[in-house]
Design a protein around this motif. Structure first.
Motif, PDB file in Angstrom:
ATOM      1  N   VAL A   5       0.253 -26.787 -17.119  1.00  0.00           N
ATOM      2  CA  VAL A   5       1.437 -27.639 -17.063  1.00  0.00           C
ATOM      3  C   VAL A   5       2.022 -27.582 -15.660  1.00  0.00           C
ATOM      4  N   ILE A   6       2.205 -28.776 -15.076  1.00  0.00           N
ATOM      5  CA  ILE A   6       2.741 -28.866 -13.714  1.00  0.00           C
ATOM      6  C   ILE A   6       3.860 -29.896 -13.665  1.00  0.00           C
ATOM      7  N   ASP A   7       4.636 -29.871 -12.606  1.00  0.00           N
ATOM      8  CA  ASP A   7       5.567 -30.948 -12.289  1.00  0.00           C
ATOM      9  C   ASP A   7       4.731 -31.948 -11.477  1.00  0.00           C
ATOM     10  N   PHE A  11       3.956 -31.929  -7.474  1.00  0.00           N
ATOM     11  CA  PHE A  11       2.554 -31.647  -7.145  1.00  0.00           C
ATOM     12  C   PHE A  11       2.024 -32.688  -6.144  1.00  0.00           C
ATOM     13  N   CYS A  12       2.319 -33.955  -6.412  1.00  0.00           N
ATOM     14  CA  CYS A  12       1.867 -35.028  -5.511  1.00  0.00           C
ATOM     15  C   CYS A  12       2.640 -35.017  -4.196  1.00  0.00           C
ATOM     16  N   ARG A  13       3.952 -34.796  -4.270  1.00  0.00           N
ATOM     17  CA  ARG A  13       4.784 -34.784  -3.051  1.00  0.00           C
ATOM     18  C   ARG A  13       4.322 -33.704  -2.084  1.00  0.00           C
ATOM     19  N   SER A 113       5.280 -36.774 -15.471  1.00  0.00           N
ATOM     20  CA  SER A 113       6.455 -36.059 -15.972  1.00  0.00           C
ATOM     21  C   SER A 113       6.614 -34.738 -15.223  1.00  0.00           C
ATOM     22  N   ARG A 114       7.722 -34.093 -15.475  1.00  0.00           N
ATOM     23  CA  ARG A 114       7.988 -32.787 -14.874  1.00  0.00           C
ATOM     24  C   ARG A 114       7.258 -31.683 -15.646  1.00  0.00           C
ATOM     25  N   ASN A 115       6.778 -31.993 -16.854  1.00  0.00           N
ATOM     26  CA  ASN A 115       5.993 -31.065 -17.686  1.00  0.00           C
ATOM     27  C   ASN A 115       4.664 -31.738 -18.019  1.00  0.00           C
ATOM     28  N   PHE A 116       3.869 -31.968 -17.015  1.00  0.00           N
ATOM     29  CA  PHE A 116       2.633 -32.731 -17.120  1.00  0.00           C
ATOM     30  C   PHE A 116       1.474 -31.788 -17.442  1.00  0.00           C
TER      31      PHE A 116
END
Length: 164
Positions: A5-7, A11-13, A113-116
């Motif tokens: 689970v990641i934000d 993660f992309c930013r 999402s923030r809980n991806f």
């Protein structure tokens, strides 16, 4: 918190990168499509952004899974490797707008999402790669039929027979 689970937006930013392996048995939707639940998948996830500044993830998944041949009903190993690009949107409406704006069939727009849960992305990618009706190239114990060469009858020969 789950390691998968990641934000997604952070993660992309930050242009983060993760890679690892996951057991096929830990991916229930994929495991249900296979002859058995053995094996592992290797995956890589790279964050970033596209030319328009939208958050984007590059996903690579590879591995070997056991499929059931639909012709001879015996299991066989299927090797695959897939690469896909996912553009993230904050909600469904934005996803539709971004998809229309990009007009690129090779890029999938999804809601981030923030809980991806990245295990879902890995499983989706593997499911899209596995054939719907898997078959051996040549089934074991099955001899390819000899090609029967039919003599082609000339249409003029048929007309000649009608004349008689």
């Amino acid at each position: 918190m789950n390691a998968f689970v990641i934000d997604a937006f952070e993660f992309c930013r930050l242009k983060e990168r993760r890679e690892g392996e996951v057991a096929v048995s830990d991916l229930p939707r994929l495991a249900n499509e296979l002859a058995d639940k053995s094996g592992t998948l290797r995956w890589t996830l790279q964050g970033g952004s596209n030319m328009r500044g939208h958050p984007q993830m590059s996903v690579s998944v590879s591995g070997t899974v056991r499929l059931m041949c639909q012709r001879c009903l015996t299991p066989f190993d299927f090797d695959f490797a897939s690469d896909s690009t996912l553009v993230l949107a904050p909600d469904e409406d934005s996803a539709d707008e971004i998809d229309a704006l990009l007009e690129d069939e090779s890029v999938e727009v999804i809601v981030g999402s923030r809980n991806f849960d990245i295990s879902q992305v890995i499983e989706d990618d593997a499911l899209l790669t596995v054939p719907l009706s898997p078959k051996h190239e040549v089934c074991p114990g099955h001899v390819a039929p000899d090609v029967v060469k039919d003599e082609k009858v000339s249409p003029f020969a048929v007309l000649k027979n009608l004349k008689q």
